[in-house]
Design an enzyme around this catalytic site. Structure first.
Site, PDB file in Angstrom:
ATOM      1  N   ARG A  27       0.877  -1.180   0.000  1.00 61.45           N
ATOM      2  CA  ARG A  27       0.000   0.000   0.000  1.00 61.45           C
ATOM      3  C   ARG A  27       0.909   1.223   0.000  1.00 61.45           C
ATOM      4  O   ARG A  27       1.690   1.423   0.924  1.00 61.45           O
ATOM      5  CB  ARG A  27      -0.918   0.021   1.221  1.00 61.45           C
ATOM      6  N   HIS A  52      -7.617   0.546  -6.217  1.00 59.64           N
ATOM      7  CA  HIS A  52      -7.790  -0.271  -5.004  1.00 59.64           C
ATOM      8  C   HIS A  52      -8.490  -1.581  -5.401  1.00 59.64           C
ATOM      9  O   HIS A  52      -9.634  -1.833  -5.040  1.00 59.64           O
ATOM     10  CB  HIS A  52      -8.631   0.504  -3.984  1.00 59.64           C
ATOM     11  N   GLN A  98     -10.274  -4.023  -2.851  1.00 61.25           N
ATOM     12  CA  GLN A  98     -11.577  -3.556  -2.375  1.00 61.25           C
ATOM     13  C   GLN A  98     -12.692  -4.017  -3.307  1.00 61.25           C
ATOM     14  O   GLN A  98     -13.770  -4.429  -2.869  1.00 61.25           O
ATOM     15  CB  GLN A  98     -11.572  -2.020  -2.295  1.00 61.25           C
ATOM     16  N   ASP A 113     -17.311   7.419  -1.228  1.00 57.93           N
ATOM     17  CA  ASP A 113     -16.041   7.252  -0.504  1.00 57.93           C
ATOM     18  C   ASP A 113     -15.711   8.614   0.097  1.00 57.93           C
ATOM     19  O   ASP A 113     -16.341   9.631  -0.247  1.00 57.93           O
ATOM     20  CB  ASP A 113     -14.950   6.783  -1.492  1.00 57.93           C
ATOM     21  N   CYS A 122     -16.297   1.817   1.042  1.00 58.46           N
ATOM     22  CA  CYS A 122     -15.156   0.947   1.378  1.00 58.46           C
ATOM     23  C   CYS A 122     -14.709   1.103   2.821  1.00 58.46           C
ATOM     24  O   CYS A 122     -14.024   0.225   3.351  1.00 58.46           O
ATOM     25  CB  CYS A 122     -13.996   1.222   0.435  1.00 58.46           C
ATOM     26  N   ARG A 153     -13.421  -8.457   2.696  1.00 60.34           N
ATOM     27  CA  ARG A 153     -12.000  -8.255   2.373  1.00 60.34           C
ATOM     28  C   ARG A 153     -11.217  -9.507   2.770  1.00 60.34           C
ATOM     29  O   ARG A 153     -10.324  -9.949   2.041  1.00 60.34           O
ATOM     30  CB  ARG A 153     -11.447  -7.023   3.111  1.00 60.34           C
TER      31      ARG A 153
HETATM   32  N1   CP Z   1     -11.136  -0.043   2.750  1.00 60.96           N
HETATM   33  C1   CP Z   1      -9.862  -0.083   3.151  1.00 60.96           C
HETATM   34  O1   CP Z   1      -8.943  -0.342   2.383  1.00 60.96           O
HETATM   35  O2   CP Z   1      -9.674   0.153   4.486  1.00 60.96           O
HETATM   36  P1   CP Z   1      -8.286   0.357   5.226  1.00 60.96           P
HETATM   37  O3   CP Z   1      -7.734   1.697   4.785  1.00 60.96           O
HETATM   38  O4   CP Z   1      -8.635   0.342   6.672  1.00 60.96           O
HETATM   39  O5   CP Z   1      -7.347  -0.751   4.847  1.00 60.96           O
HETATM   40  N1  NVA Z   2     -10.014   6.727  -1.219  1.00 64.71           N
HETATM   41  C1  NVA Z   2      -9.580   6.343   0.094  1.00 64.71           C
HETATM   42  C2  NVA Z   2      -9.805   4.887   0.315  1.00 64.71           C
HETATM   43  C3  NVA Z   2      -9.406   4.378   1.669  1.00 64.71           C
HETATM   44  C4  NVA Z   2      -9.558   2.885   1.790  1.00 64.71           C
HETATM   45  C5  NVA Z   2      -8.118   6.701   0.279  1.00 64.71           C
HETATM   46  O1  NVA Z   2      -7.342   6.492  -0.670  1.00 64.71           O
HETATM   47  O2  NVA Z   2      -7.758   7.195   1.335  1.00 64.71           O
END
Ligand code: CP
Ligand code: NVA
Length: 300
Positions: free
Chosen positions: A104, A131, A134, A219, A259, A287
């Protein structure tokens, strides 16, 4: 044979994605029955995080453990990446010691570079652009709720961000119609709109996007890395809150998805996210199951 990575949803064919989701549903059932299933004995997953996470971290770590393997959590201070060791060297070294790597981070090109130099599968656990994990969980959730996703009308209300981009790819791969409503300056990537044009269109208002929708998704207005833009974004997105009034334009049995993490009173009202149409906690739980299917596919 080239190594199979999962950096974007469209790294996999529609058939493979559907098989993964069917498998995720099976693995969920196995876990409910308390059955032990350990195809990843002796296997390790390195997890590199340069951004925060609750769901991604816990689901990958618990998932590896449930499949008989183990996971190593590497935050920026745990590796030399934070001190400037090249991604290329890091990828060669870590991949010589583990069986899979989940990353990530911010720039999507960093994950691509990592994958190019990795001798084991690399999984995108979120970048600024995509993502895909997700969407595996979200498609599983829709499949469980509705039996099939094909032909569904899905409305995305809000930022044209990483999750939106993955929903756009999902629309093409799972064959549903996605309508995106966003403030003018917050459109999704033009190349992804073009790639997915057969299944994605832009709507000029949140209400017109949501009209008769089977699913309404949103989101956060300010993603990780955009903290400095929070105030400006709150103003720009003021008309994009998914509240009960907006949901009333959708089909009467429409589902609400997010998400998480969510900000009640911003992109969604408490009544909607905590109401009967919301499936956000099913998405979060899935997930675990969807990524176990992914790990089994890539690592077993
Ligand atoms: N939805 C998601 O990826 O959550 P986190 O940021 O908690 O991993
Ligand atoms: N769009 C958000 C998703 C978090 C899971 C971000 O990138 O922070």
């Amino acid at each position: 044979m080239p190594i199979q990575h999962f950096l974007r949803l469209d790294d996999f064919s529609s058939d493979t994605l559907l098989e993964l989701i069917e498998r995720a549903i099976e693995l969920k059932q196995l876990r409910k029955e308390g059955a032990s299933f350990a195809p990843l004995k002796q296997k390790s997953l390195a997890m590199i995080f340069t951004k925060s996470s609750t769901r991604t971290r816990v689901s990958f770590e618990a998932g590896m453990q449930q499949l008989g393997g183990n996971a190593l959590m590497l935050s920026p201070n745990d590796t030399q990446l934070g001190r400037g060791e090249p991604i290329e060297d890091t990828a060669k070294v870590i991949s010589s010691m583990v069986d899979g790597i989940m990353i990530r981070t911010d720039s999507h090109s960093k994950v691509e570079t990592f994958a190019e130099h990795s001798s084991v599968p690399v999984i995108n656990g979120l970048t600024d652009d995509f993502h895909p994990c997700q969407l595996l969980a979200d498609m599983q959730t829709l499949m469980e709720q509705r039996g099939s996703i094909k032909g569904a009308r899905v409305a995305w209300v809000g930022d044209g961000n990483n999750v939106c981009h993955s929903f756009m790819n999902a629309a093409r791969l799972f064959d549903f119609q996605l309508t995106v409503a966003h403030p003018e300056a917050y459109a999704p990537r033009a190349d992804l709109l073009e790639l997915n044009q057969s299944h994605v269109k832009i709507s000029e208002s949140a209400i017109s996007a949501v009209k008769n929708a089977d699913v309404v998704v949103t989101d956060t207005w300010a993603s990780m890395g955009q903290e400095d833009e929070k105030t400006a974004r709150e103003q720009a997105f003021a008309n994009y809150c998914v509240d009960e009034k907006l949901m009333s334009y959708a089909a009467s049995n429409a589902l609400f998805m997010h998400c998480l993490p969510a900000y009640r009173g911003m992109e969604v009202s408490a009544e909607v996210i905590d109401g009967s149409q919301s499936v956000v906690f099913a998405e979060a739980e899935n997930r675990l199951h969807a990524q176990k299917a992914l790990l089994e596919y890539l690592l077993a």
